[in-house]
Design a protein around this motif. Structure first.
Motif, PDB file in Angstrom:
ATOM      1  N   SER A   1      -0.106   8.847  23.012  1.00 55.07           N
ATOM      2  CA  SER A   1      -1.006   8.126  23.906  1.00 55.07           C
ATOM      3  C   SER A   1      -1.479   9.063  25.010  1.00 55.07           C
ATOM      4  O   SER A   1      -0.784  10.013  25.383  1.00 55.07           O
ATOM      5  CB  SER A   1      -0.318   6.901  24.512  1.00 55.07           C
ATOM      6  OG  SER A   1       0.703   7.292  25.408  1.00 55.07           O
TER       7      SER A   1
ATOM      8  N   THR B   1      -6.478   3.700  28.039  1.00 53.89           N
ATOM      9  CA  THR B   1      -5.364   4.340  27.354  1.00 53.89           C
ATOM     10  C   THR B   1      -5.728   4.387  25.881  1.00 53.89           C
ATOM     11  O   THR B   1      -6.053   3.360  25.278  1.00 53.89           O
ATOM     12  CB  THR B   1      -4.052   3.565  27.545  1.00 53.89           C
ATOM     13  OG1 THR B   1      -3.754   3.507  28.937  1.00 53.89           O
ATOM     14  CG2 THR B   1      -2.905   4.260  26.823  1.00 53.89           C
TER      15      THR B   1
ATOM     16  N   THR C   1      -8.003   2.171  21.248  1.00 53.94           N
ATOM     17  CA  THR C   1      -7.868   2.142  22.709  1.00 53.94           C
ATOM     18  C   THR C   1      -7.398   0.777  23.143  1.00 53.94           C
ATOM     19  O   THR C   1      -7.378  -0.183  22.353  1.00 53.94           O
ATOM     20  CB  THR C   1      -9.217   2.457  23.395  1.00 53.94           C
ATOM     21  OG1 THR C   1     -10.138   1.399  23.111  1.00 53.94           O
ATOM     22  CG2 THR C   1      -9.787   3.789  22.942  1.00 53.94           C
ATOM     23  N   ASP C   2      -7.057   0.646  24.427  1.00 55.89           N
ATOM     24  CA  ASP C   2      -6.622  -0.639  24.972  1.00 55.89           C
ATOM     25  C   ASP C   2      -7.787  -1.448  25.538  1.00 55.89           C
ATOM     26  O   ASP C   2      -7.584  -2.393  26.278  1.00 55.89           O
ATOM     27  CB  ASP C   2      -5.536  -0.436  26.030  1.00 55.89           C
ATOM     28  CG  ASP C   2      -6.025   0.317  27.259  1.00 55.89           C
ATOM     29  OD1 ASP C   2      -7.186   0.780  27.280  1.00 55.89           O
ATOM     30  OD2 ASP C   2      -5.240   0.451  28.209  1.00 55.89           O
TER      31      ASP C   2
ATOM     32  N   TYR D   1      -4.775   5.756  21.871  1.00 59.05           N
ATOM     33  CA  TYR D   1      -3.665   6.040  20.968  1.00 59.05           C
ATOM     34  C   TYR D   1      -4.203   6.773  19.749  1.00 59.05           C
ATOM     35  O   TYR D   1      -5.235   6.404  19.205  1.00 59.05           O
ATOM     36  CB  TYR D   1      -2.982   4.740  20.532  1.00 59.05           C
ATOM     37  CG  TYR D   1      -2.464   3.950  21.696  1.00 59.05           C
ATOM     38  CD1 TYR D   1      -1.216   4.205  22.219  1.00 59.05           C
ATOM     39  CD2 TYR D   1      -3.250   2.962  22.300  1.00 59.05           C
ATOM     40  CE1 TYR D   1      -0.741   3.492  23.315  1.00 59.05           C
ATOM     41  CE2 TYR D   1      -2.785   2.247  23.389  1.00 59.05           C
ATOM     42  CZ  TYR D   1      -1.531   2.514  23.896  1.00 59.05           C
ATOM     43  OH  TYR D   1      -1.066   1.820  24.984  1.00 59.05           O
TER      44      TYR D   1
ATOM     45  N   GLY E   1      -3.958   8.670  28.748  1.00 59.57           N
ATOM     46  CA  GLY E   1      -4.820   7.918  29.646  1.00 59.57           C
ATOM     47  C   GLY E   1      -5.983   8.799  30.052  1.00 59.57           C
ATOM     48  O   GLY E   1      -5.802   9.990  30.315  1.00 59.57           O
TER      49      GLY E   1
ATOM     50  N   GLU F   1      -5.017  12.324  31.567  1.00 62.33           N
ATOM     51  CA  GLU F   1      -3.646  12.516  32.019  1.00 62.33           C
ATOM     52  C   GLU F   1      -2.837  13.206  30.927  1.00 62.33           C
ATOM     53  O   GLU F   1      -3.352  13.488  29.845  1.00 62.33           O
ATOM     54  CB  GLU F   1      -3.028  11.157  32.355  1.00 62.33           C
ATOM     55  CG  GLU F   1      -3.713  10.474  33.523  1.00 62.33           C
ATOM     56  CD  GLU F   1      -3.043   9.168  33.882  1.00 62.33           C
ATOM     57  OE1 GLU F   1      -2.298   8.607  33.054  1.00 62.33           O
ATOM     58  OE2 GLU F   1      -3.271   8.706  35.007  1.00 62.33           O
TER      59      GLU F   1
END
Length: 74
Positions: free
Chosen positions: A48, A60, A72-73, A62, A50, A30
């Motif tokens: 960030s 997501t 990452t998340d 970073y 996605g 994204e």
């Protein structure tokens, strides 16, 4: 907001930023956004993005604009 951003002195697309974070190619990414945080290593700005590293996963990531830090998340 522009699609491309400067990261560590070079212009990157959302897909390339995701690759820098993931360490390998991704399926889709994204638009790049500014994250509301500072880099824990150098205090620089964090971006960030996605992205989908596989068909069944959305992550997501970073990445600092100034140094090699990323996470990452997951």
């Amino acid at each position: 907001m522009a699609d491309n951003r400067v990261v560590e002195g070079r212009m990157v697309t959302p897909g390339k930023l995701a690759e820098l974070i993931e360490g390998e190619g991704v399926m889709d990414a994204e638009a790049i956004e500014d994250a509301d945080r500072e880099c824990p290593e150098c205090g620089g700005s964090v971006l960030s993005v996605g992205y989908m590293p596989s068909v069944t996963e959305f992550v997501t990531g970073y990445k600092c604009q100034d140094c090699g830090w990323s996470e990452t998340d997951r």
